[in-house]
Design an enzyme around this catalytic site. Structure first.
Site, PDB file in Angstrom:
ATOM      1  N   CYS A 124       0.842  -1.208   0.000  1.00 15.94           N
ATOM      2  CA  CYS A 124       0.000   0.000   0.000  1.00 15.94           C
ATOM      3  C   CYS A 124       0.871   1.251   0.000  1.00 15.94           C
ATOM      4  CB  CYS A 124      -0.926  -0.011   1.212  1.00 15.94           C
ATOM      5  SG  CYS A 124      -1.927   1.483   1.353  1.00 15.94           S
ATOM      6  N   CYS A 129      -0.272   4.093   2.240  1.00 19.27           N
ATOM      7  CA  CYS A 129      -0.017   3.869   3.666  1.00 19.27           C
ATOM      8  C   CYS A 129       1.465   4.057   4.001  1.00 19.27           C
ATOM      9  CB  CYS A 129      -0.405   2.443   4.076  1.00 19.27           C
ATOM     10  SG  CYS A 129      -1.969   1.887   3.402  1.00 19.27           S
ATOM     11  N   ASP A 130       2.338   3.513   3.173  1.00 16.05           N
ATOM     12  CA  ASP A 130       3.746   3.398   3.592  1.00 16.05           C
ATOM     13  C   ASP A 130       4.724   4.280   2.816  1.00 16.05           C
ATOM     14  OD1 ASP A 130       2.953   1.518   5.446  1.00 16.05           O
ATOM     15  OD2 ASP A 130       3.157  -0.153   4.048  1.00 16.05           O
TER      16      ASP A 130
END
Ligand code: NAP
Length: 330
Positions: free
Chosen positions: A157, A160-161
């Site tokens: 993701c 997200c990261d």
């Protein structure tokens, strides 16, 4: 012998009558399958609306966030929160609202008639409404290094990261819209984004391709696949192999984003509700499936956003739709 027998009789007289094992409750107003952000949020809303609600958590209670490290983009946590901690809090909050939660796996469902039936290996549950929140799993490369370093440099993701890898070289695997979109997004942080694709043509839409081709930070490695991901505590380098020539090269990068598609967890529902050709649940009206009383929430139908916060939003929507359905049905 005699004395012992007499003693036993006296003791028996004082004992409570033997308790029958409590019969497990199997009938609920609402049954939610899956315990990620969508399932827990649906549980909170259903219980607060006064419905007797059960969540059957499935094989990965907490969903994808259980395998995530820090979550910085879920509102309400100024300094971020670890994925597993967020899911523990959601579970506790859901329980406090009165939702029953069991860690069991659903093995079959029968939505042909009412009440709707959901079976685990040991019980048959009945409900007036069901919310499917079984999520989706990112497709994996199947490498040992990928498994070893999941959450330690290997991610599924970018939203997200990505921000964890500022000014670093980042690898993205895949050639579809997800990979190209993620690679383009990651150029906000990375010094260079290396797209590793197994063919010499992208599957992504032309407009996305062009955007990536025009981006100076993106480098393509055509006809290539990842043969190994190595490191110590976290990813340090990735070996990519040209599938045509067999030649290998090493990319010194601490981040590998795998973006080769997702697989919705819908095997259970084949032949019961409408799925599209990739297995995602088709919704006919917001959160309603084609079967009356059966709703869906989160990544199991959403291939676009796939965020914890959007999954939670869908859980809320499904619970409100269930409330409307049960009020109108009653
Ligand atoms: P996808 O279209 O199925 O593409 C997957 C990519 O990964 C393909 O390039 C495929 O290679 C590659 N791949 C698959 N298995 C692999 C493996 N084992 N090793 C290496 N490479 C592998 O998946 P997606 O990109 O996630 O997109 C899914 C759907 O969502 C699509 O319909 C897409 O259009 C849509 N989507 C749209 C947007 C948008 O419009 N903004 C954004 C994201 C996704 P091959 O090409 O060789 O098969």
């Amino acid at each position: 012998m005699m004395a012992a027998d007499a003693g036993a009789t006296v003791l028996k007289d004082k004992e409570e009558p033997p308790k029958m094992p409590e019969k497990k409750k199997t009938k609920f107003d609402v049954l939610i399958i899956g315990a990620g952000p969508a399932g827990y949020t649906a549980g909170i809303y259903c219980s607060r609306a006064g419905y007797d609600t059960l969540i059957i958590s499935g094989i990965l209670p907490g969903g994808q966030l259980i395998n995530t490290t820090e979550v910085e983009n879920y509102p309400g946590f100024e300094s971020g929160i670890m994925g597993p901690d967020l899911m523990i809090e959601m579970k506790k909050q859901t329980r406090r609202m009165g939702t029953s939660i069991i860690d069991d796996e659903v093995v079959a469902v029968d939505f042909r008639q009412k009440p709707l039936k959901v079976l685990t290996s040991s019980e048959e549950y009945e409900a007036k409404a069901v919310i499917i929140a079984t999520g989706a799993n990112p497709r994996k490369l199947g490498l040992q290094g990928e498994q070893n370093f999941a959450g330690k440099g290997v991610s599924y993701c970018a939203t997200c990261d990505g921000p964890f890898f500022k000014n670093q070289e980042i690898i993205v695997v895949g050639g579809g819209d997800s990979a190209i979109e993620e690679a383009t997004f990651l150029t906000k942080f990375a010094s260079t984004v290396h797209i590793v694709h197994r063919r010499d043509k992208l599957r992504a839409s032309m407009i996305m391709q062009q955007r990536a081709m025009d981006n100076e930070k993106i480098r393509f490695h055509w006809d290539s696949e990842i043969s190994d991901i190595v490191g110590d505590q976290k990813v340090q380098q990735t070996i990519i192999k040209n599938v045509k020539t067999g030649q290998e090269k090493i990319l010194k990068s601490g981040a590998v984003f795998v973006a080769i598609g997702h697989e919705p967890n819908t095997k259970l529902f084949q032949n019961q509700i409408d799925l599209d050709d990739e297995g995602y649940i088709i919704l006919k009206n917001k959160t309603q499936t084609n079967k009356s009383g059966v709703f869906a929430a989160g990544d199991v139908h959403d291939r676009t956003y796939r965020q914890a916060v959007t999954a939670a939003g869908y859980g809320c929507m499904a619970a409100i739709d269930v409330d409307k359905y049960l009020t109108e049905e009653a």
